[in-house]
Write a protein that holds these residues in place. Structure first.
Motif, PDB file in Angstrom:
ATOM      1  N   ARG A   1       0.817  -1.211   0.000  1.00  0.00           N
ATOM      2  CA  ARG A   1       0.000   0.000   0.000  1.00  0.00           C
ATOM      3  C   ARG A   1       0.855   1.267   0.000  1.00  0.00           C
ATOM      4  N   ASP A   2       2.085   1.173   0.501  1.00  0.00           N
ATOM      5  CA  ASP A   2       2.976   2.329   0.550  1.00  0.00           C
ATOM      6  C   ASP A   2       4.124   2.164  -0.447  1.00  0.00           C
ATOM      7  N   TRP A   3       3.773   1.703  -1.654  1.00  0.00           N
ATOM      8  CA  TRP A   3       4.785   1.371  -2.663  1.00  0.00           C
ATOM      9  C   TRP A   3       5.705   2.553  -2.963  1.00  0.00           C
ATOM     10  N   GLU A   4       5.162   3.744  -3.096  1.00  0.00           N
ATOM     11  CA  GLU A   4       5.981   4.916  -3.427  1.00  0.00           C
ATOM     12  C   GLU A   4       7.029   5.160  -2.347  1.00  0.00           C
ATOM     13  N   GLU A   5       6.577   5.181  -1.105  1.00  0.00           N
ATOM     14  CA  GLU A   5       7.492   5.417   0.012  1.00  0.00           C
ATOM     15  C   GLU A   5       8.506   4.275   0.136  1.00  0.00           C
ATOM     16  N   LEU A   6       8.022   3.049  -0.046  1.00  0.00           N
ATOM     17  CA  LEU A   6       8.882   1.875   0.105  1.00  0.00           C
ATOM     18  C   LEU A   6       9.987   1.847  -0.933  1.00  0.00           C
ATOM     19  N   THR A   7       9.654   2.135  -2.185  1.00  0.00           N
ATOM     20  CA  THR A   7      10.679   2.091  -3.228  1.00  0.00           C
ATOM     21  C   THR A   7      11.706   3.209  -3.045  1.00  0.00           C
ATOM     22  N   GLU A   8      11.249   4.387  -2.643  1.00  0.00           N
ATOM     23  CA  GLU A   8      12.197   5.480  -2.405  1.00  0.00           C
ATOM     24  C   GLU A   8      13.162   5.120  -1.282  1.00  0.00           C
ATOM     25  N   ALA A   9      12.623   4.569  -0.185  1.00  0.00           N
ATOM     26  CA  ALA A   9      13.479   4.180   0.945  1.00  0.00           C
ATOM     27  C   ALA A   9      14.399   3.021   0.559  1.00  0.00           C
ATOM     28  N   GLY A  10      13.885   2.072  -0.222  1.00  0.00           N
ATOM     29  CA  GLY A  10      14.687   0.910  -0.594  1.00  0.00           C
ATOM     30  C   GLY A  10      15.859   1.267  -1.476  1.00  0.00           C
ATOM     31  N   ILE A  11      15.654   2.188  -2.403  1.00  0.00           N
ATOM     32  CA  ILE A  11      16.739   2.586  -3.302  1.00  0.00           C
ATOM     33  C   ILE A  11      17.801   3.383  -2.547  1.00  0.00           C
ATOM     34  N   ALA A  12      17.367   4.261  -1.638  1.00  0.00           N
ATOM     35  CA  ALA A  12      18.337   5.004  -0.822  1.00  0.00           C
ATOM     36  C   ALA A  12      19.096   4.065   0.102  1.00  0.00           C
TER      37      ALA A  12
ATOM     38  N   GLU B   1      20.517  -3.663 -14.516  1.00  0.00           N
ATOM     39  CA  GLU B   1      19.223  -4.185 -14.939  1.00  0.00           C
ATOM     40  C   GLU B   1      18.080  -3.239 -14.574  1.00  0.00           C
ATOM     41  N   LEU B   2      18.078  -2.765 -13.328  1.00  0.00           N
ATOM     42  CA  LEU B   2      16.978  -1.916 -12.889  1.00  0.00           C
ATOM     43  C   LEU B   2      16.990  -0.557 -13.590  1.00  0.00           C
ATOM     44  N   SER B   3      18.154  -0.063 -13.945  1.00  0.00           N
ATOM     45  CA  SER B   3      18.225   1.206 -14.666  1.00  0.00           C
ATOM     46  C   SER B   3      17.588   1.090 -16.046  1.00  0.00           C
ATOM     47  N   VAL B   4      17.681  -0.082 -16.646  1.00  0.00           N
ATOM     48  CA  VAL B   4      17.090  -0.316 -17.956  1.00  0.00           C
ATOM     49  C   VAL B   4      15.587  -0.567 -17.854  1.00  0.00           C
ATOM     50  N   ARG B   5      15.173  -1.297 -16.810  1.00  0.00           N
ATOM     51  CA  ARG B   5      13.799  -1.782 -16.759  1.00  0.00           C
ATOM     52  C   ARG B   5      12.849  -0.948 -15.896  1.00  0.00           C
ATOM     53  N   SER B   6      13.372  -0.048 -15.093  1.00  0.00           N
ATOM     54  CA  SER B   6      12.514   0.725 -14.191  1.00  0.00           C
ATOM     55  C   SER B   6      12.865   2.208 -14.255  1.00  0.00           C
ATOM     56  N   GLU B   7      11.955   3.006 -14.789  1.00  0.00           N
ATOM     57  CA  GLU B   7      12.183   4.449 -14.837  1.00  0.00           C
ATOM     58  C   GLU B   7      12.267   5.039 -13.436  1.00  0.00           C
ATOM     59  N   ARG B   8      11.450   4.494 -12.519  1.00  0.00           N
ATOM     60  CA  ARG B   8      11.479   5.009 -11.142  1.00  0.00           C
ATOM     61  C   ARG B   8      12.837   4.751 -10.508  1.00  0.00           C
ATOM     62  N   PHE B   9      13.372   3.562 -10.689  1.00  0.00           N
ATOM     63  CA  PHE B   9      14.694   3.281 -10.132  1.00  0.00           C
ATOM     64  C   PHE B   9      15.728   4.226 -10.743  1.00  0.00           C
ATOM     65  N   ARG B  10      15.687   4.369 -12.053  1.00  0.00           N
ATOM     66  CA  ARG B  10      16.689   5.194 -12.737  1.00  0.00           C
ATOM     67  C   ARG B  10      16.670   6.625 -12.193  1.00  0.00           C
ATOM     68  N   ARG B  11      15.467   7.157 -11.976  1.00  0.00           N
ATOM     69  CA  ARG B  11      15.357   8.538 -11.496  1.00  0.00           C
ATOM     70  C   ARG B  11      15.830   8.659 -10.048  1.00  0.00           C
ATOM     71  N   LEU B  12      15.388   7.751  -9.188  1.00  0.00           N
ATOM     72  CA  LEU B  12      15.754   7.859  -7.773  1.00  0.00           C
ATOM     73  C   LEU B  12      17.221   7.508  -7.538  1.00  0.00           C
TER      74      LEU B  12
ATOM     75  N   VAL C   1      21.075   8.737   0.216  1.00  0.00           N
ATOM     76  CA  VAL C   1      21.716   7.728   1.060  1.00  0.00           C
ATOM     77  C   VAL C   1      21.002   7.712   2.405  1.00  0.00           C
ATOM     78  N   ARG C   2      20.232   6.642   2.658  1.00  0.00           N
ATOM     79  CA  ARG C   2      19.531   6.526   3.933  1.00  0.00           C
ATOM     80  C   ARG C   2      19.478   5.062   4.344  1.00  0.00           C
ATOM     81  N   PRO C   3      20.103   4.704   5.445  1.00  0.00           N
ATOM     82  CA  PRO C   3      19.968   3.327   5.935  1.00  0.00           C
ATOM     83  C   PRO C   3      18.507   3.011   6.208  1.00  0.00           C
ATOM     84  N   LYS C   4      18.111   1.773   5.937  1.00  0.00           N
ATOM     85  CA  LYS C   4      16.722   1.378   6.185  1.00  0.00           C
ATOM     86  C   LYS C   4      16.528   1.148   7.669  1.00  0.00           C
TER      87      LYS C   4
END
Length: 306
Positions: free
Chosen positions: A176-187, A208-219, A225-228
């Protein structure tokens, strides 16, 4: 990702995120050709020459003093984890023996994973009421108990969890919090990698993720840099509906960055009730699987005896 000039790449990305007015620089009437701060503005605010700062960004000087790095961190509004990351990019690190491999379309890594300590395996299997799994610093899942897999099939050994969350549509529907989760996961991925930006597994995953995910590429390009940290995991599970679980991570001593992730619900809450129902469903499914396996074994034995 330019592993040969990680410092310059980081500096360029972070100065692009600083608004001139936030740094006390008044905007002129004309248009600025670059987002954020210019190189000469960073140099002026940090108290160093523009030529020296240019050499840092171009990778021609990779040994700035701690005083210079702290001044740059202040100008770029870096918090403590990001400042530590900046300093780490300039410090020598020991070489490590690594194995690399290619990840197939299933998201399962073909490289040999680091073994999980037997005591940790016994521990998570002894928690029937708490979903738990072990991942490495690149979010490759190495071990999981039945309840963790019941929460998501991607909590399974061999799956890269960040890859699954970004690319698997069913995983996006679950979170349900996909946006927040992906931002935190990439950092957190960048924080976990630290200065080891040329690790083959990291290069493989980022490529791989830079090619297949625009969100990953941008973030990823932001160089956050944030520890989970501990957080609430908000799910919309197809079998039990919406639930919220507290997520905690524990470093496993004596390993190369392995992390134990454990989830729990508040005792007596509806979430705890739903988690219990999901656990019962998982046990029933395992029992049916065991019955089918035993039945198949009996049939084979009967044929052999004939």
């Amino acid at each position: 990702m330019d592993a040969t000039n990680a410092l310059g790449e980081f500096l360029r990305a972070r100065r692009a995120l600083v608004r001139p007015e936030d740094a006390g620089i008044r905007r002129g009437g004309g248009l600025r050709r670059v987002p954020g701060l210019r190189r000469e503005e960073v140099a002026m605010l940090a108290g160093i020459s523009a030529d020296y700062y240019l050499r840092l960004e171009q990778g021609r000087d990779r040994n700035p003093s701690l005083q210079v790095l702290e001044a740059l961190a202040d100008v770029l509004n870096l918090d403590a984890p990001a400042t530590a990351h900046l300093i780490g990019l300039t410090r020598a690190r020991p070489s490590r023996t690594r194995r690399s491999g290619r990840a197939g379309d299933s998201g399962r890594a073909s490289r040999r994973p680091e073994p999980v300590p037997p005591g940790i395996l016994q521990l998570i299997d002894g928690w029937p009421g708490n979903p738990a799994y072990v991942e490495n610093r690149f979010t490759d899942v190495l071990a999981a108990n039945a309840l963790a897999t019941a929460l998501s099939p991607n909590h399974s050994p061999g799956v890269n969890l960040l890859r699954a969350i970004l690319l698997d549509e069913t995983e996006r529907e679950l979170r349900r919090d996909w946006e927040e989760l992906t931002e935190a996961g990439i950092a957190a991925l960048r924080a976990n990698a630290g200065p080891d930006v040329d690790d083959p597994r990291l290069v493989e995953l980022v490529g791989e993720l830079s090619v297949r995910s625009e969100r990953f590429r941008r973030l990823w390009g932001r160089h956050d840099v944030r520890p989970k940290l501990a957080r609430v995991m908000r799910l919309r599970h197809p079998k039990v509906g919406d639930l919220e679980l507290q997520s905690n991570k524990l470093a496993i001593n004596g390993t190369d960055g392995l992390i134990l992730k454990v989830f729990h619900a508040e005792p007596g809450s509806r979430d705890a009730e739903l988690l219990g129902i999901l656990g019962s469903l998982a046990v029933s499914r395992e029992d049916r699987h065991d019955d089918r396996s035993a039945s198949a074994s009996d049939k084979h034995q009967a044929v052999d005896e004939q």
